[in-house]
Motif scaffolding. Structure first.
Motif, PDB file in Angstrom:
ATOM      1  N   SER A   1       0.666  -1.007  -0.281  1.00 39.56           N
ATOM      2  CA  SER A   1       0.130   0.015   0.192  1.00 39.56           C
ATOM      3  C   SER A   1       0.679   1.396   0.123  1.00 39.56           C
ATOM      4  O   SER A   1       0.384   2.455  -0.432  1.00 39.56           O
ATOM      5  CB  SER A   1      -0.974   0.247   0.854  1.00 39.56           C
ATOM      6  OG  SER A   1      -1.705  -0.992   0.775  1.00 39.56           O
ATOM      7  N   ALA A   2       2.245   1.192   0.549  1.00 38.67           N
ATOM      8  CA  ALA A   2       2.738   2.482   0.860  1.00 38.67           C
ATOM      9  C   ALA A   2       3.932   2.524  -0.793  1.00 38.67           C
ATOM     10  O   ALA A   2       3.293   3.988  -0.839  1.00 38.67           O
ATOM     11  CB  ALA A   2       3.777   2.184   1.811  1.00 38.67           C
ATOM     12  N   LEU A   3       3.644   1.551  -0.971  1.00 41.17           N
ATOM     13  CA  LEU A   3       4.720   1.956  -2.664  1.00 41.17           C
ATOM     14  C   LEU A   3       3.465   1.605  -3.582  1.00 41.17           C
ATOM     15  O   LEU A   3       3.960   2.864  -3.945  1.00 41.17           O
ATOM     16  CB  LEU A   3       4.621   0.113  -3.025  1.00 41.17           C
ATOM     17  CG  LEU A   3       5.507   0.355  -4.328  1.00 41.17           C
ATOM     18  CD1 LEU A   3       7.020   1.225  -3.969  1.00 41.17           C
ATOM     19  CD2 LEU A   3       5.968  -1.764  -5.043  1.00 41.17           C
ATOM     20  N   ARG A   4       2.627   2.011  -3.670  1.00 43.92           N
ATOM     21  CA  ARG A   4       1.162   2.408  -4.186  1.00 43.92           C
ATOM     22  C   ARG A   4       1.338   4.212  -3.751  1.00 43.92           C
ATOM     23  O   ARG A   4       1.541   4.793  -5.130  1.00 43.92           O
ATOM     24  CB  ARG A   4      -0.638   1.415  -4.003  1.00 43.92           C
ATOM     25  CG  ARG A   4      -0.848   1.931  -4.956  1.00 43.92           C
ATOM     26  CD  ARG A   4      -2.316   1.194  -5.867  1.00 43.92           C
ATOM     27  NE  ARG A   4      -1.453  -0.614  -6.167  1.00 43.92           N
ATOM     28  CZ  ARG A   4      -1.533  -0.464  -6.397  1.00 43.92           C
ATOM     29  NH1 ARG A   4      -1.926   0.292  -8.341  1.00 43.92           N
ATOM     30  NH2 ARG A   4      -1.737  -1.367  -7.309  1.00 43.92           N
ATOM     31  N   ARG A   5       1.137   4.302  -2.552  1.00 45.59           N
ATOM     32  CA  ARG A   5       0.736   5.363  -2.558  1.00 45.59           C
ATOM     33  C   ARG A   5       1.821   6.425  -2.968  1.00 45.59           C
ATOM     34  O   ARG A   5       2.289   7.882  -3.406  1.00 45.59           O
ATOM     35  CB  ARG A   5       0.332   5.684  -1.445  1.00 45.59           C
ATOM     36  CG  ARG A   5      -0.349   5.377   0.090  1.00 45.59           C
ATOM     37  CD  ARG A   5      -1.110   6.309   1.112  1.00 45.59           C
ATOM     38  NE  ARG A   5       0.082   5.067   1.760  1.00 45.59           N
ATOM     39  CZ  ARG A   5       0.297   4.355   2.444  1.00 45.59           C
ATOM     40  NH1 ARG A   5      -1.032   3.247   2.298  1.00 45.59           N
ATOM     41  NH2 ARG A   5       1.528   4.128   3.316  1.00 45.59           N
ATOM     42  N   ALA A   6       3.530   5.666  -3.154  1.00 47.58           N
ATOM     43  CA  ALA A   6       5.000   6.439  -3.569  1.00 47.58           C
ATOM     44  C   ALA A   6       4.983   6.865  -4.924  1.00 47.58           C
ATOM     45  O   ALA A   6       5.533   7.017  -5.479  1.00 47.58           O
ATOM     46  CB  ALA A   6       5.944   5.730  -3.504  1.00 47.58           C
ATOM     47  N   ALA A   7       3.989   5.890  -5.852  1.00 50.91           N
ATOM     48  CA  ALA A   7       3.699   5.778  -7.432  1.00 50.91           C
ATOM     49  C   ALA A   7       3.998   7.604  -7.641  1.00 50.91           C
ATOM     50  O   ALA A   7       4.313   7.547  -8.952  1.00 50.91           O
ATOM     51  CB  ALA A   7       2.815   4.993  -7.607  1.00 50.91           C
ATOM     52  N   PRO A   8       3.063   8.261  -7.264  1.00 49.68           N
ATOM     53  CA  PRO A   8       3.097   9.538  -8.087  1.00 49.68           C
ATOM     54  C   PRO A   8       4.830  10.424  -7.600  1.00 49.68           C
ATOM     55  O   PRO A   8       4.899  10.772  -8.306  1.00 49.68           O
ATOM     56  CB  PRO A   8       1.857  10.542  -7.328  1.00 49.68           C
ATOM     57  CG  PRO A   8       0.694   9.481  -6.731  1.00 49.68           C
ATOM     58  CD  PRO A   8       2.147   8.317  -6.766  1.00 49.68           C
ATOM     59  N   ALA A   9       4.948   9.927  -6.619  1.00 49.58           N
ATOM     60  CA  ALA A   9       6.207  11.431  -6.251  1.00 49.58           C
ATOM     61  C   ALA A   9       7.005  10.538  -7.093  1.00 49.58           C
ATOM     62  O   ALA A   9       7.850  10.637  -7.493  1.00 49.58           O
ATOM     63  CB  ALA A   9       6.587  11.025  -4.504  1.00 49.58           C
TER      64      ALA A   9
END
Length: 605
Positions: free
Chosen positions: A156-164
């Motif tokens: 989940s954290a990896l997916r949240r990091a995708a835009p950055a």
């Protein structure tokens, strides 16, 4: 050492001042000259200081690369290195701004190195601020989050990091484009070297940021964030060459469920030897390889260098064999295992034998044929190696240092193409296809060069195969650019001592051979639209099979390669004019392909 007030520039200013005071009528001229001299001194002094700051920033960036290497000591965290590089780069940028630097950068003759230093300082500042700082912060959050779930990655954290990560990749590409536009051959070698060093670092950083952004987009779903996934993992034996690397031998079923990885079962090629699958890979593929042989026989399923073809065939075969639908396929060879074991340490077989980075290639592709003359025993040994190495690679997930070293080693093997990945999900495969680990044979008009060998004898003699290829652009004519490709293949098999299984000739040639003689189908993949003018083998005209795969003309020669011999394949081609070096296909075998290829000079006009 002279004090600052005793240097050449201060002495010059004092002398000029005395000369002007004696000539009051030239006050305006002297005033302008004074401003120019003062500006020049300012640029020299701040330029020296900026260079010092840039070199310090670059040393910090280099330390990041060394920290990522398997087994390197972690003297400081990546966040600390990025923080120091960012401060140094910002300092260099501040020193090279202002009216004096702007004016000097736009002056003829002297402006070249000034623009280069000014642009490099600004680029380094943007790189550390907009790219590396966000990346380091994101990496820190992911590592911290992974410790809460038995060492597994926080999807989940990896997916949240995708835009950055996507924004960092875009910024890195923009910075590289700006650095490429700076003057690179000025009258000041120090400025040229600084630009070249920064450009080299960007050539490494940009692909890494692009890969990180892509991983953030596809890894959560591929690792079972929403629902469990199942993949076929195929171990390729590069002692017998195939288009994607080596003969598909042992295999395993890998499961992924919310970031937890495990192997469900292992098997060998005997289990799939009689499985037949129907896969439509298009008219071009059928014309080149035949309708039935590659898609219907496991050991010939990857004769094409385009990995998605092999992966689709494997997936169809597994469904035919088991009734189960797979989510994708991976392949790796003993060379990849060596790279991964170097990061995590040796594996142990049931009899206590250590499988290490230093011996895994030799154990699986050479000595096993002598140690296990019985085919069933040898295949059981291969499965023992696959199980043992898999256990050690998936073990220790709660050790951050070990996990970091393994990820770094895996990235290296993915970039080299020794680990290949295919997804059965179209959106994921579109993301993967842009990267080396997808094993995609690219289509399009860009210059391209690929040497591919397929073993046609059924031997395991490609362990001893050396390959060289020289790609050389010649003159431009009305017909196009002349290109000469020279490929040399050497069979270094020993005169004696090889087991019969290694030297057996299942092709049963109608001519006499000796143990150790080999036979290869040698194919050259040319640039789209290329035309063949002449082909020779060992200086004599050669009969070639000419076909097309994914738009590339493919020229194939059936080559008997006697033990101890070197044979040379030369193609004279005419391609569309281009001043770019060709994109190179890297077929990974035991010994690396040695390639020489240089960017050609532009055609006149």
């Amino acid at each position: 050492m002279p004090r600052p007030e005793q240097g050449f520039a201060p002495r010059l200013v004092r002398r000029a001042g005395r000369w002007c005071r004696r000539r009051p009528g030239l006050a305006a001229v002297c005033g302008a000259a004074g401003l120019i001299v003062a500006g020049a001194v300012w640029i020299v002094v701040t330029g020296v200081l900026a260079r010092h700051e840039l070199l310090a920033a670059q040393r910090s960036l280099e330390s990041l690369r060394h920290q990522a290497a398997p087994g390197s000591p972690a003297a400081r965290t990546p966040e600390d290195a990025v923080r120091e590089a960012s401060a140094r780069a910002a300092g260099a940028h501040r020193l090279t701004t202002g009216p004096a630097w702007y004016a000097a950068a736009h002056m003829p003759v002297i402006g070249g190195p000034v623009r280069t230093v000014r642009g490099a300082a600004e680029a380094a500042d943007r790189l550390t601020r907009d790219v590396l700082s966000p990346l380091a912060g994101t990496a820190g959050e992911l590592v911290a989050g992974s410790g809460t779930d038995a060492g597994h990655l926080d999807l989940s954290a990896l997916r949240r990091a995708a835009p950055a990560l996507h924004e960092a990749a875009r910024s890195a590409s923009d910075v590289r484009a700006d650095v490429a536009g700076l003057p690179r051959s000025t009258w000041l070698p120090a400025a040229d070297r600084a630009r070249a060093l920064l450009a080299g670092q960007l050539d490494r950083i940009v692909p890494a940021t692009v890969e990180a952004a892509a991983a953030a987009r596809v890894m959560p779903s591929m690792l079972g964030e929403k629902s469990p996934r199942r993949y076929l993992v195929v171990f390729e034996n590069t002692a017998e060459a195939r288009g994607t690397g080596g003969l598909p031998g042992a295999f395993a079923i890998l499961t992924a469920d919310r970031g937890h990885l495990g192997f469900e079962r292992f098997g060998n090629d005997s289990e799939l030897a009689k499985v037949r699958a129907s896969v439509d890979l298009g008219a071009e593929y059928t014309a080149m390889y035949g309708r039935h042989v590659p898609t219907g026989v496991w050991v010939n399923s990857n004769v094409s260098p385009h990995f998605p073809h092999a992966a689709r065939i494997w997936s169809a075969m597994w469904r035919e064999h088991s009734g189960e639908r797979l989510d994708g396929a991976f392949s790796l060879d003993p060379g990849a295992l060596a790279g991964l074991l170097a990061a995590v340490g040796p594996a142990r077989l049931p009899d206590g034998t250590a499988v290490t980075a230093a011996n895994v290639v030799d154990l699986t592709e050479r000595t096993s044929y002598s140690a296990f003359p019985d085919t069933a025993e040898r295949k059981a040994f291969f499965l023992d190696v696959a199980r043992a190495t898999s256990e050690v690679l998936l073990g220790g997930a709660d050790d951050p240092a070990r996990r970091s070293a393994l990820f770094a080693a895996l990235r290296g093997q993915l970039r080299e193409g020794r680990v290949k990945v295919w997804s059965a999900h179209a959106s994921e495969q579109r993301e993967l296809a842009a990267h080396p680990f997808a094993g995609v044979l690219p289509d399009g008009p860009a210059p391209f060069a690929g040497l591919v060998v397929n073993n046609a004898a059924g031997t395991k003699l490609d362990y001893y195969l050396d390959r060289r290829m020289d790609w050389r652009a010649g003159r431009c004519t009305a017909a196009g650019r002349e290109v000469t490709v020279t490929a040399s293949l050497t069979n270094r098999a020993p005169d004696s001592g090889l087991p019969d299984y290694v030297t057996q000739r299942v092709d049963r040639p109608p001519y006499g051979t000796r143990p150790g003689d080999n036979r290869l189908l040698v194919s050259y993949y040319a640039t789209e639209g290329a035309r063949l003018a002449r082909a020779t083998v060992d200086g004599r005209p050669a009969m070639l099979n000419q076909m097309t795969e994914r738009g590339h003309p493919v020229y194939t020669v059936d080559m008997e390669l006697p033990r101890g011999a070197t044979r040379t394949f030369v193609l004279k081609l005419v391609e569309r004019p281009s001043d770019r070096a060709p994109q190179l296909l890297q077929q990974q075998l035991v010994q690396p392909l040695r390639i020489t290829a240089r960017a050609p000079r532009p055609c006149d006009g």
